[in-house]
Design a protein around this motif. Structure first.
Motif, PDB file in Angstrom:
ATOM      1  N   ILE A 106      -2.820  -9.007   0.949  1.00 17.08           N
ATOM      2  CA  ILE A 106      -2.455  -8.058   2.068  1.00 17.08           C
ATOM      3  C   ILE A 106      -2.305  -6.545   1.656  1.00 17.08           C
ATOM      4  CG2 ILE A 106      -0.561  -7.349   3.623  1.00 17.08           C
ATOM      5  CD1 ILE A 106      -1.067 -10.677   3.937  1.00 17.08           C
ATOM      6  N   SER A 107      -3.414  -5.890   2.572  1.00 14.69           N
ATOM      7  CA  SER A 107      -3.645  -4.434   2.051  1.00 14.69           C
ATOM      8  C   SER A 107      -2.694  -3.539   2.829  1.00 14.69           C
ATOM      9  CB  SER A 107      -5.128  -4.360   2.394  1.00 14.69           C
ATOM     10  OG  SER A 107      -6.020  -5.232   1.708  1.00 14.69           O
ATOM     11  N   TYR A 108      -2.524  -2.448   2.087  1.00 17.39           N
ATOM     12  CA  TYR A 108      -1.685  -1.442   2.853  1.00 17.39           C
ATOM     13  C   TYR A 108      -2.792  -0.436   3.285  1.00 17.39           C
ATOM     14  CZ  TYR A 108       1.085   2.807   3.180  1.00 17.39           C
ATOM     15  OH  TYR A 108       1.613   3.886   3.825  1.00 17.39           O
ATOM     16  N   ARG A 109      -2.801  -0.540   4.590  1.00 16.76           N
ATOM     17  CA  ARG A 109      -3.706   0.609   5.073  1.00 16.76           C
ATOM     18  C   ARG A 109      -2.555   1.935   5.472  1.00 16.76           C
ATOM     19  NH1 ARG A 109      -7.819  -1.899   4.077  1.00 16.76           N
ATOM     20  NH2 ARG A 109      -8.129  -3.746   4.856  1.00 16.76           N
ATOM     21  N   ASN A 110      -3.032   3.144   5.293  1.00 16.56           N
ATOM     22  CA  ASN A 110      -2.374   4.237   5.453  1.00 16.56           C
ATOM     23  C   ASN A 110      -2.983   5.195   6.245  1.00 16.56           C
ATOM     24  OD1 ASN A 110      -0.663   6.432   4.950  1.00 16.56           O
ATOM     25  ND2 ASN A 110      -1.650   7.054   3.005  1.00 16.56           N
ATOM     26  N   TYR A 142       5.118   1.264   0.441  1.00 16.68           N
ATOM     27  CA  TYR A 142       4.333   0.448   1.224  1.00 16.68           C
ATOM     28  C   TYR A 142       3.304  -0.407   0.332  1.00 16.68           C
ATOM     29  CZ  TYR A 142       7.236   0.627   5.397  1.00 16.68           C
ATOM     30  OH  TYR A 142       8.015   0.503   6.253  1.00 16.68           O
ATOM     31  N   GLY A 143       2.619   0.233  -0.504  1.00 11.86           N
ATOM     32  CA  GLY A 143       1.931  -0.353  -1.569  1.00 11.86           C
ATOM     33  C   GLY A 143       2.535  -1.501  -2.114  1.00 11.86           C
ATOM     34  N   PHE A 158      -0.052  -1.692   8.442  1.00  8.62           N
ATOM     35  CA  PHE A 158      -0.522  -0.575   8.964  1.00  8.62           C
ATOM     36  C   PHE A 158       0.400   0.540   9.282  1.00  8.62           C
ATOM     37  CE2 PHE A 158      -2.724   1.611  12.455  1.00  8.62           C
ATOM     38  CZ  PHE A 158      -3.878   1.918  12.193  1.00  8.62           C
ATOM     39  N   VAL A 159       0.729   1.078   8.027  1.00  9.31           N
ATOM     40  CA  VAL A 159       2.178   2.027   8.280  1.00  9.31           C
ATOM     41  C   VAL A 159       1.467   3.537   7.684  1.00  9.31           C
ATOM     42  CG1 VAL A 159       4.416   2.420   7.813  1.00  9.31           C
ATOM     43  CG2 VAL A 159       3.371  -0.002   7.789  1.00  9.31           C
TER      44      VAL A 159
END
Ligand code: NAP
Length: 291
Positions: free
Chosen positions: A221-225, A206-207, A162-163
């Motif tokens: 693991i999902s990258y949330r933006n 971060y992806g 979460f970045v």
């Protein structure tokens, strides 16, 4: 160099690695002693046993200065993240260090500090440049180890990163590489009054970071933006203190603006080996994110 080497923040992320590397990499001349300083002396003893002299040290308590600085020649200086009052808390400790005979300070600073005059590290660098003590500034990019500390819970429990930085890239560095450079600058000549921009070998989105974590751990693991405001409010809601949440949001804002993507070869130039890659870091720390 001989004489005592003082390491502040001795049980923290970087300080503990500095001690390990000083102790194990043959950096010390015969007769050198490592003095490890932190708030809780029992944690130092637990971690390092007889490898170090353990001393209770609190930047905010002047009565702890004398025992920490006596007989010290070189010092690893870390500004604990909790301390923002540089003038009132850190600089008096540096005055005392100088008065006690400390000659060289290796300071853990931030990449891009020259432009970030509002950040506490800026005032510390400014003080050291004017001080009679010599200095080495380690201006580091984001630590890879933020993912097994600050971001550990979200990765482990929610399978997400979460970045709020979009597709901006970050040249994260492994703290073991920072410590390797610090150990050299603390124990060998040739690093006085030098500033090093320390980064990893590559700048990743971060992806990409999320993909490497997924491959390493065998689960998605999902990258949330999130937007910056959502990031900030979510951290407040999760119980992160206001000031910390604000600092994190500010740092990620500068990342989003492309200020964290610089890649340098300083780690390799100083240590003689390539920086640790994110894949290697992820494999070494995989247990941190195990369900
Ligand atoms: N994270 C990043 O990406 C990044 C990048 C570049 C630079 N930096 C800089 O690196 C530094 C943090 O390094 P780190 O991650 O190794 O820190 P850390 O793991 O938080 O360790 C800090 C240590 O200092 C101790 N401490 C707290 N208050 C103290 C006090 N008043 N006097 C003496 N010691 C005290 C802490 O003890 P307790 O645990 O008991 O509180 C802890 O052992 C910061 O200055 C940060 O700005 C961070």
């Amino acid at each position: 160099m001989t004489g005592k080497i003082l390491v502040t923040g001795a049980v923290g992320n970087v300080g503990a690695e500095v001690i390990k590397q000083l102790g194990s990499m043959g950096q010390l001349s015969e007769g050198s002693v490592i003095r490890a300083a932190d708030l809780d002396v029992s944690k130092i003893r637990e971690k390092f046993g007889d490898l170090v002299e353990a001393v209770t040290f609190d930047f905010a308590k002047k009565e702890t200065y004398a025992a920490a600085f006596a007989g010290v020649e070189t010092m690893f200086l870390l500004r604990p993240p909790q301390i923002s009052d540089v003038k009132g808390i850190i600089l008096p400790a540096l005055d005392a260090a100088q008065a006690a005979g400390v000659r060289h300070v290796v300071f853990l600073s931030l990449l891009g500090i020259e432009r970030a005059t509002y950040v506490p590290h800026y005032k510390i660098e400014e003080y050291l440049v004017k001080s009679p003590m010599s200095w080495t500034f380690l201006r580091c990019s984001f630590f890879m180890q933020n993912l097994n500390s600050t971001h550990r819970q979200e990765i482990r429990e929610r399978d997400e990163l979460f970045v709020p930085v979009g597709r901006a890239r970050t040249s994260s560095i492994d703290v073991r590489d920072i410590a390797a450079v610090a150990a050299i600058a603390l124990s060998q000549p040739g690093h006085a009054n030098k500033a090093y921009d320390l980064t990893g070998a590559e700048a990743l989105e971060y992806g990409q970071v999320a993909r490497i974590l997924s491959e390493t751990m065998g689960r998605k693991i999902s990258y949330r933006n999130p937007s910056l405001s959502r990031f900030f409010l979510t951290h407040l809601w999760r119980g992160v203190p206001f000031f910390f949440a604000l600092v994190m949001a500010g740092l990620y804002l500068s990342t989003r603006n492309g200020l964290a993507e610089l890649v340098t070869d300083e780690v390799e130039r100083i240590t003689g080996r390539k920086p640790i890659l994110f894949q290697e870091y992820a494999a070494d720390y995989a247990a941190s994110w195990a369900k």
